[in-house]
Write an enzyme that holds these catalytic residues in place. Structure first.
Site, PDB file in Angstrom:
ATOM      1  N   GLU A   1      19.250  46.581  37.924  1.00 36.72           N
ATOM      2  CA  GLU A   1      19.866  45.532  37.116  1.00 36.72           C
ATOM      3  C   GLU A   1      19.029  44.254  37.098  1.00 36.72           C
ATOM      4  OE1 GLU A   1      22.352  45.696  35.009  1.00 36.72           O
ATOM      5  OE2 GLU A   1      22.792  47.782  35.492  1.00 36.72           O
TER       6      GLU A   1
ATOM      7  N   SER B   1      39.402  41.666  41.792  1.00 37.73           N
ATOM      8  CA  SER B   1      40.812  41.564  41.366  1.00 37.73           C
ATOM      9  C   SER B   1      41.641  42.608  42.101  1.00 37.73           C
ATOM     10  CB  SER B   1      40.942  41.773  39.850  1.00 37.73           C
ATOM     11  OG  SER B   1      40.246  40.775  39.154  1.00 37.73           O
ATOM     12  N   PRO B   2      41.898  42.416  43.404  1.00 33.67           N
ATOM     13  CA  PRO B   2      42.529  43.459  44.204  1.00 33.67           C
ATOM     14  C   PRO B   2      43.983  43.774  43.842  1.00 33.67           C
ATOM     15  CG  PRO B   2      42.255  41.481  45.506  1.00 33.67           C
ATOM     16  CD  PRO B   2      41.559  41.244  44.201  1.00 33.67           C
TER      17      PRO B   2
ATOM     18  N   GLU C   1      37.682  47.947  41.733  1.00 34.64           N
ATOM     19  CA  GLU C   1      36.249  47.646  41.675  1.00 34.64           C
ATOM     20  C   GLU C   1      35.784  46.947  42.945  1.00 34.64           C
ATOM     21  OE1 GLU C   1      32.996  45.291  38.878  1.00 34.64           O
ATOM     22  OE2 GLU C   1      35.113  44.835  38.640  1.00 34.64           O
TER      23      GLU C   1
ATOM     24  N   GLU D   1      20.771  48.650  25.248  1.00 39.49           N
ATOM     25  CA  GLU D   1      20.724  48.432  23.796  1.00 39.49           C
ATOM     26  C   GLU D   1      21.869  47.563  23.287  1.00 39.49           C
ATOM     27  OE1 GLU D   1      22.827  52.409  21.988  1.00 39.49           O
ATOM     28  OE2 GLU D   1      20.692  52.516  22.451  1.00 39.49           O
TER      29      GLU D   1
END
Length: 182
Positions: A92, A113-114, A119, A138
């Protein structure tokens, strides 16, 4: 006191390219049940890259959910849930800024955001930068900026930089730098 909740039933409401949405029934510690909506996400990585001149590499990009351009550190999602976070971070950083780093320092993980999302974001500091060409996806349009570390901290503290992963990673990097650990 036991605070653990147990999944009784799970139903997928949506399965997408980036996220899945699940509706669960959970057994609560008191024996009652509750509805839990869960977003499944493969996780992501962010990199607070520090130049030899104490600047942070940032990217500015339009973030569709907010309808505005956001200034943040390079970041992205893992291609698979088992992708090595460090390798994702290296990819990245290169894709978004064109930079590669000699050294990556783990800064821990962040649960953005638990309350509803599974995530996990792995955070890294990067030093010993060398530069090449950006290789954005892209559908990714961004501008690279270099700002002094202290300016980025000021923008975080004033609320100008709102991105949670950027706030956490840059402030951790600043603390490590202040302690002479970078």
């Amino acid at each position: 006191m036991n605070l653990k909740e147990k999944q009784i039933k799970a139903e997928y409401v949506y399965k997408g390219r980036i996220i899945n949405l699940r509706k669960d029934e959970a057994l609560l510690p008191n024996g009652a049940t509750a509805l839990r909506e869960v977003i499944e996400h493969p996780g992501g990585v962010c990199v607070a890259a520090l130049t030899e001149n104490d600047e942070i590499l940032l990217v500015k990009q339009f973030r569709y959910p907010y309808g505005e351009e956001i200034l943040e550190i390079p970041a992205g999602k893992r291609d698979r849930a088992d992708e090595d976070p460090l390798e994702c971070g290296k990819r990245e950083l290169k894709e978004e800024t064109g930079a590669a780093a000699e050294r990556f320092i783990p800064l821990g993980t962040l649960y953005p955001s638990p309350g509803y999302c599974g995530e996990i974001i792995w955070m890294y500091a990067a030093t010993g930068l060398s530069y090449g060409e950006q290789q954005p996806d892209e559908d990714e349009f961004l501008a690279v900026e270099k700002l002094p570390l202290d300016t980025v901290v000021e923008k975080i503290m004033s609320g100008e930089i709102k991105d949670a992963k950027t706030q956490a990673a840059v402030l951790k990097l600043k603390l490590l730098k202040n302690k002479g650990k970078l």
